[in-house]
Design a protein around this motif. Sequence first.
Motif, PDB file in Angstrom:
ATOM      1  N   VAL A  83       0.848  -1.193   0.000  1.00 38.56           N
ATOM      2  CA  VAL A  83       0.000   0.000   0.000  1.00 38.56           C
ATOM      3  C   VAL A  83       0.888   1.250   0.000  1.00 38.56           C
ATOM      4  CG1 VAL A  83      -0.277   0.277   2.505  1.00 38.56           C
ATOM      5  CG2 VAL A  83      -2.111   0.992   0.994  1.00 38.56           C
ATOM      6  N   LEU A  84       2.093   1.077   0.516  1.00 38.83           N
ATOM      7  CA  LEU A  84       3.079   2.160   0.495  1.00 38.83           C
ATOM      8  C   LEU A  84       3.353   2.592  -0.944  1.00 38.83           C
ATOM      9  CD1 LEU A  84       5.419   3.505   2.446  1.00 38.83           C
ATOM     10  CD2 LEU A  84       6.852   1.896   1.256  1.00 38.83           C
ATOM     11  N   PHE A  85       3.654   1.625  -1.809  1.00 37.37           N
ATOM     12  CA  PHE A  85       3.952   1.947  -3.208  1.00 37.37           C
ATOM     13  C   PHE A  85       2.691   2.433  -3.917  1.00 37.37           C
ATOM     14  CE2 PHE A  85       4.607   0.935  -7.700  1.00 37.37           C
ATOM     15  CZ  PHE A  85       5.776   1.657  -7.921  1.00 37.37           C
ATOM     16  N   HIS A  86       1.566   1.819  -3.593  1.00 38.78           N
ATOM     17  CA  HIS A  86       0.277   2.218  -4.159  1.00 38.78           C
ATOM     18  C   HIS A  86       0.032   3.711  -3.937  1.00 38.78           C
ATOM     19  CE1 HIS A  86      -4.204   1.765  -4.770  1.00 38.78           C
ATOM     20  NE2 HIS A  86      -4.191   2.773  -3.916  1.00 38.78           N
ATOM     21  N   GLU A  87       0.245   4.159  -2.716  1.00 34.98           N
ATOM     22  CA  GLU A  87      -0.022   5.563  -2.378  1.00 34.98           C
ATOM     23  C   GLU A  87       1.100   6.474  -2.858  1.00 34.98           C
ATOM     24  OE1 GLU A  87      -2.775   6.603  -1.232  1.00 34.98           O
ATOM     25  OE2 GLU A  87      -3.685   4.763  -0.502  1.00 34.98           O
ATOM     26  N   MET A  88       2.327   6.021  -2.622  1.00 38.97           N
ATOM     27  CA  MET A  88       3.499   6.865  -2.830  1.00 38.97           C
ATOM     28  C   MET A  88       3.742   7.120  -4.315  1.00 38.97           C
ATOM     29  SD  MET A  88       6.805   5.924  -0.620  1.00 38.97           S
ATOM     30  CE  MET A  88       7.797   5.089  -1.820  1.00 38.97           C
ATOM     31  N   THR A  89       3.486   6.103  -5.136  1.00 38.66           N
ATOM     32  CA  THR A  89       3.825   6.190  -6.544  1.00 38.66           C
ATOM     33  C   THR A  89       2.626   5.920  -7.443  1.00 38.66           C
ATOM     34  OG1 THR A  89       6.010   5.401  -5.959  1.00 38.66           O
ATOM     35  CG2 THR A  89       5.453   5.382  -8.285  1.00 38.66           C
ATOM     36  N   GLY A  90       1.888   4.862  -7.159  1.00 34.89           N
ATOM     37  CA  GLY A  90       0.794   4.454  -8.043  1.00 34.89           C
ATOM     38  C   GLY A  90      -0.152   5.598  -8.392  1.00 34.89           C
ATOM     39  N   HIS A  91      -0.670   6.311  -7.390  1.00 37.48           N
ATOM     40  CA  HIS A  91      -1.635   7.389  -7.669  1.00 37.48           C
ATOM     41  C   HIS A  91      -1.011   8.488  -8.526  1.00 37.48           C
ATOM     42  CE1 HIS A  91      -5.309   6.184  -5.792  1.00 37.48           C
ATOM     43  NE2 HIS A  91      -4.682   5.839  -4.681  1.00 37.48           N
ATOM     44  N   GLY A  92       0.241   8.789  -8.270  1.00 30.51           N
ATOM     45  CA  GLY A  92       0.919   9.835  -9.037  1.00 30.51           C
ATOM     46  C   GLY A  92       1.170   9.441 -10.478  1.00 30.51           C
ATOM     47  N   LEU A  93       1.044   8.157 -10.806  1.00 30.77           N
ATOM     48  CA  LEU A  93       1.247   7.690 -12.174  1.00 30.77           C
ATOM     49  C   LEU A  93      -0.052   7.636 -12.963  1.00 30.77           C
ATOM     50  CD1 LEU A  93       3.848   4.808 -11.650  1.00 30.77           C
ATOM     51  CD2 LEU A  93       4.234   7.234 -12.091  1.00 30.77           C
ATOM     52  N   GLU A  94      -1.182   7.815 -12.296  1.00 26.59           N
ATOM     53  CA  GLU A  94      -2.467   7.842 -12.992  1.00 26.59           C
ATOM     54  C   GLU A  94      -2.495   9.082 -13.879  1.00 26.59           C
ATOM     55  OE1 GLU A  94      -4.836   5.394  -9.466  1.00 26.59           O
ATOM     56  OE2 GLU A  94      -4.844   7.578  -9.463  1.00 26.59           O
ATOM     57  N   ALA A  95      -2.732   8.862 -15.185  1.00 29.20           N
ATOM     58  CA  ALA A  95      -2.492   9.916 -16.174  1.00 29.20           C
ATOM     59  C   ALA A  95      -3.341  11.167 -15.990  1.00 29.20           C
ATOM     60  CB  ALA A  95      -2.684   9.351 -17.582  1.00 29.20           C
ATOM     61  N   ASP A  96      -4.519  11.044 -15.371  1.00 28.86           N
ATOM     62  CA  ASP A  96      -5.322  12.264 -15.187  1.00 28.86           C
ATOM     63  C   ASP A  96      -4.608  13.255 -14.265  1.00 28.86           C
ATOM     64  OD1 ASP A  96      -5.752  10.378 -13.168  1.00 28.86           O
ATOM     65  OD2 ASP A  96      -7.799  11.015 -12.756  1.00 28.86           O
ATOM     66  N   HIS A  97      -4.005  12.751 -13.182  1.00 29.91           N
ATOM     67  CA  HIS A  97      -3.237  13.643 -12.305  1.00 29.91           C
ATOM     68  C   HIS A  97      -2.054  14.243 -13.067  1.00 29.91           C
ATOM     69  CE1 HIS A  97      -5.467  12.441  -8.815  1.00 29.91           C
ATOM     70  NE2 HIS A  97      -5.096  11.179  -8.903  1.00 29.91           N
ATOM     71  N   VAL A  98      -1.380  13.397 -13.862  1.00 28.71           N
ATOM     72  CA  VAL A  98      -0.177  13.835 -14.579  1.00 28.71           C
ATOM     73  C   VAL A  98      -0.531  14.947 -15.571  1.00 28.71           C
ATOM     74  CG1 VAL A  98       1.672  13.104 -16.118  1.00 28.71           C
ATOM     75  CG2 VAL A  98       0.856  11.542 -14.330  1.00 28.71           C
ATOM     76  N   GLN A  99      -1.625  14.734 -16.338  1.00 27.81           N
ATOM     77  CA  GLN A  99      -1.975  15.704 -17.377  1.00 27.81           C
ATOM     78  C   GLN A  99      -2.435  17.037 -16.816  1.00 27.81           C
ATOM     79  OE1 GLN A  99      -4.688  13.540 -19.872  1.00 27.81           O
ATOM     80  NE2 GLN A  99      -3.032  12.479 -20.944  1.00 27.81           N
ATOM     81  N   LYS A 100      -2.918  17.026 -15.587  1.00 29.09           N
ATOM     82  CA  LYS A 100      -3.298  18.300 -14.963  1.00 29.09           C
ATOM     83  C   LYS A 100      -2.115  18.919 -14.232  1.00 29.09           C
ATOM     84  CE  LYS A 100      -8.094  17.233 -14.310  1.00 29.09           C
ATOM     85  NZ  LYS A 100      -9.078  16.787 -13.332  1.00 29.09           N
TER      86      LYS A 100
END
Lengths: 461, 460
Positions: free
Chosen positions: A240-257
């Motif tokens: 869950v550490l990697f999920h929160e720390m990195t996974g969410h930040g790799l979701e393209a909607d966050h990236v594109q905004k």
Amino acid sequence: MSALIEPALAERVLSRALANGGEFAEVFAERNAGLTMAIDESRIESVQSGASAGAGVRVLSGGTTYFAHVDGLDPDDVGRAADEAAAALHAAQAEPRPLRAVASTPHAIEQRPSEVPAERKAELLRDLDERGRAAGSEIAQFTASYAEVRREVTVANSDGLFAGDDRTRVRIGAQAVARRGDSVETGSETLGGHRGFELFGDDPGRIAAGAARKALILLDAGPAPAGSMPVVVGGGFGGVLFHEMTGHGLEADHVQKDASVYAGKLGTQVAPSLLSAYDDGRMPGEWGSDSIDDEGTPTQQTMVIEEGRLVSFLYDRLTARRDGVGSTGNGRRESFRHLPVPRMTNTYIAPGEAEPEAMIAEVSHGFYAASFAGGQVDPATGDFVFGVSEGYLIEDGRVTRPCRGATLVGNCLEALAAIDAVGNDFEMKTGVCGKAGQKVPVGTGQGHVRIQAMTVGGTEV
Amino acid sequence: MIELARRAVEGTLASGAGDAEAYASEDAGREVRVHGGEVESLTAATKRGIGIRAWIGCRVGYAYGTDLSAAGIAELASRAAEAARIADEDEFAGPPELPVRLFRDMTGKGAPEGEEALELSDPSLAATPTAEIAELTLEIERAALGADARIAGVEQAVYADSAERVAIVSSTGIEGEYERTDCYGYVQALAEGDGGRETGLGFDLARNPAALDPTAIGREAATRATAMIGAGKPASRGCPVVLDPTVAASFVGLIGRGLGADAVQRGRSPFAGLLGTAVAAKALVIHDDGLDPTGSASSPFDGEGVPRRRNALIEGGKLRTYLYDAYTARRDGAASTGSAGRAGYRSQPAVSASNLIVAPGASGFEELLREAGEGVLVTDVAGLHSGVNPVTGAFSVGASGRAIRAGEAAEPLREFTIAGDLVSMLRAVRAAGSRPRWVPFGGSVSTPPLLIGEMTVAGS
């Protein structure tokens, strides 16, 4: 597998959705049926049977998504959703392409939960209850829950896609409360999968024993340390550490905004070279798996970090089109009442080379976070927080006394760069991830991982 | 709606249930999401469904569905009865007992003589054209972007509304129906400066969109984001802490959960055994009020048809009552406090607070800071769902905010935690601020800022 709406109806609906123009239209139909129950105070209760069906229609025009959803799958219901989605547009009728079916094979289910008598499910809970209470005289309370759901989906779009999936998931959870004098502690465990009742063939009672063990250990716990120190994170739900720390930040909607700390970092080194990580929606029987995502794209294994280098974001159709790439099969939605957004499936850090024991032996004063209660991250700043459900001090290279009430806080990029060992063990766990008001089942996994320095928030200053 | 609920009750009795209750709801809602000056998505939603509780002897079961045809309801009724047969016997299980006040009026306005009618529905909400709410959302974004040169962007500006109709009917004679409208707007702003970026949230809620202030929502987000620029970590220590209303609300929500009689009776609440005892400083007064016309959780009756009321929870430093639904009340030999909550037709009733209201004190915000002297002002917390032990009340949550130096807000702080336990925190409340605010986090809570005498802060 039969479609929830026939191709002929889907074509009519798509045509109605594009009545006032638009570049793309989609109809998503869903029928789900589930059963949940619990045992509390050694009594079966909260027996709940649910069934719902409905459809969501979306039309894309310019940069805007027009979306409408209705309960019910009658042609009238679905048609009404199409009219409502089209209502705010004012251009000329656009024509959808003829539909062609995309073959997909749903995950195999050996024993359909709906065909298992309810009494067996109640028996399973009674077994868990007995196992949990037998773990020690200090177990004061024990509860367990059972959930099954079957979710059939059909998706059709104006590019001609017509696909479906039939998803069955089961999950049990156990929670124990241990009491000694004024000390009260809790422990919990879960077991779930994109599986049928066969998942419970192999000693499901172990989760009851595991929950009780955690609660009992915490009775001996002291306050958690406060301050910055090396942290070793346990396998399985440690993911869950990697999920929160990195996974969410790799979701393209966050990236594109530009609301992700990983924006603009594609192709660069974001972690030490000993770290590789994946999102994989195909893993057989795993909690976060599906055969297609909720836009009809087949799920896939996506390498996101290759030896420390960021190599891919996670895309749904919309964000993929903006970046001129293909969807990675991460367009997921909680139900027909929600728009698809890029979401993780099963996300994990690939096993490394370190021996877990050696990773701890090298720490003179630190913290061992064996398991988490959950976590949260702000993708834009990278700030995260994790609640530790099972934690210990590390003193002179050994795991010593248990600690209660610890929290880990930090920043994604700093913590990722500070990983200095990845264990050769590996385990997957189940979770429910919330984003944009939608909850979806996700798998998290990893072996032991060590971070050189992280803030542990306890009460012992 | 009420006709449908009546038919569902009849069908359930015909399936062999001794008693039955049906909860039907219908909801029309809209949502607008805006980003970069454009409408990103526009959603029109209609939801309708029914949930049935069936009692067979001392066994209870629940079923819900969206198929409202005669055949659909018959099938649903038999599933509810079937669920009851799976459950074990529980001597306290049963529908609420009469007499309860009946609400036959369509809107729930039929209050008994001497009581004020409860108006929860504003027809102007549904009458507001979609183009207008889209413009309102764009205005929220513009307000955030224009508030400060350091605002680099907006993650998302959102408006959502709903017009809901709820009906409940039981075989014991309860019949009621009401309508309610709700809307809210929020925006998450991004600020840049000092080599880093920060986010800030602004929000507001109301019964109709005209009552939302887009400028205030945007400004709040910008102020919160820019305030965090250049934030560092505080030193780990015990010190006075001021919780702003959004943070105080999250904690009050946790307290409300701990006061639910179900958690108490099952030995899973830090407040078990504390009824009538001193649990808090006198500065802290908390009510549960399901009839507050401005509260987003208000309704004439609760999720099983029992009239809502105002319950003093903590007053004069003492714990005055737990929150009861019919089941937990019967188990304690008490009366229901009208606290059966329901998240919609898909959830069976369970004890929960309605609107939690913290009484404002005399101190202005600046006075609270002055009184704190040297400490920390917390403006945001994260990780509440994982950092709190609901059984013991022990918590350790991530936080950000500002240092308090010489009685004034000083440099911004982030990446620290605050830790303690709920009961100790209640006892350590030194003062409540004078200006309360509705906050939709942790339930529906109205609270001013709170000064806590001492909490553990962990940073560097």
